[in-house]
Design an enzyme around this catalytic site. Structure first.
Site, PDB file in Angstrom:
ATOM      1  N   HIS A   7      40.344  32.828  44.090  1.00  0.00           N
ATOM      2  CA  HIS A   7      39.743  33.900  44.890  1.00  0.00           C
ATOM      3  C   HIS A   7      39.812  35.237  44.176  1.00  0.00           C
ATOM      4  O   HIS A   7      40.581  35.407  43.233  1.00  0.00           O
ATOM      5  CB  HIS A   7      40.386  33.998  46.284  1.00  0.00           C
ATOM      6  N   HIS A  79      43.106  41.990  43.184  1.00  0.00           N
ATOM      7  CA  HIS A  79      43.592  40.996  42.215  1.00  0.00           C
ATOM      8  C   HIS A  79      42.645  39.811  42.109  1.00  0.00           C
ATOM      9  O   HIS A  79      41.778  39.608  42.952  1.00  0.00           O
ATOM     10  CB  HIS A  79      45.016  40.515  42.557  1.00  0.00           C
ATOM     11  N   GLU A 130      47.113  36.818  40.216  1.00  0.00           N
ATOM     12  CA  GLU A 130      47.900  35.903  41.037  1.00  0.00           C
ATOM     13  C   GLU A 130      47.674  34.497  40.485  1.00  0.00           C
ATOM     14  O   GLU A 130      46.536  34.127  40.182  1.00  0.00           O
ATOM     15  CB  GLU A 130      47.407  35.972  42.492  1.00  0.00           C
TER      16      GLU A 130
HETATM   17 CO    CO Z   1      45.479  36.496  46.637  1.00  0.00          CO
END
Ligand code: CO
Length: 134
Positions: A7, A79, A130
């Protein structure tokens, strides 16, 4: 080592408004909001055919994204999340290469119930990364 883009996360000042924007204006499928008190965020996921967009707003006074929102009051990209097959192996390899893992370096359970870690943006072209074990 990294696999799919899981994502892209966007911090927003108004989560309901952002969800309506993605649902009604952009015509996407959006999830219900989920509070993640351990991460200090509330999330809504926009489901796309090849990835997801994570809409985030601060939850609680200690939220790690409160400063980001103060510096970016209209919101902004926060992120990128890449999938890895083994998060501990990925962490150890990255540390060996000198990359900084945020926090205590121990994976925590993220928005999808899977272990996640964050990498220092200064080590990765100015983007917070991440890693999620997929
Ligand atoms: Co995230």
């Amino acid at each position: 080592m990294i696999g799919k883009l899981n994502h892209v996360a966007i911090v927003v000042p108004d989560l309901d408004r952002a969800a309506l924007l993605y649902r009604d204006t952009l015509g996407a499928t959006v999830s219900a909001p989920v509070d993640l008190p351990d991460h200090g965020v509330t999330t809504i996921f926009v489901i796309l055919s090849n990835t997801k967009i994570e809409l985030l707003r601060p939850l609680g006074v200690e939220s790690p994204i409160a400063k980001f929102l103060a510096a970016n009051p209209a919101g902004g990209m926060h992120h990128l999340c890449y999938e890895v097959p083994d998060i501990v192996a990925a962490r150890d390899r990255l540390r060996q290469d000198g990359a900084r893992v945020l926090g205590d370096g121990e994976p925590r359970i993220g928005a999808h119930g899977k272990p996640v870690l964050f990498l220092h943006p200064k080590d990765f072209c100015g983007t917070l990364i991440e890693l999620e074990q997929a």
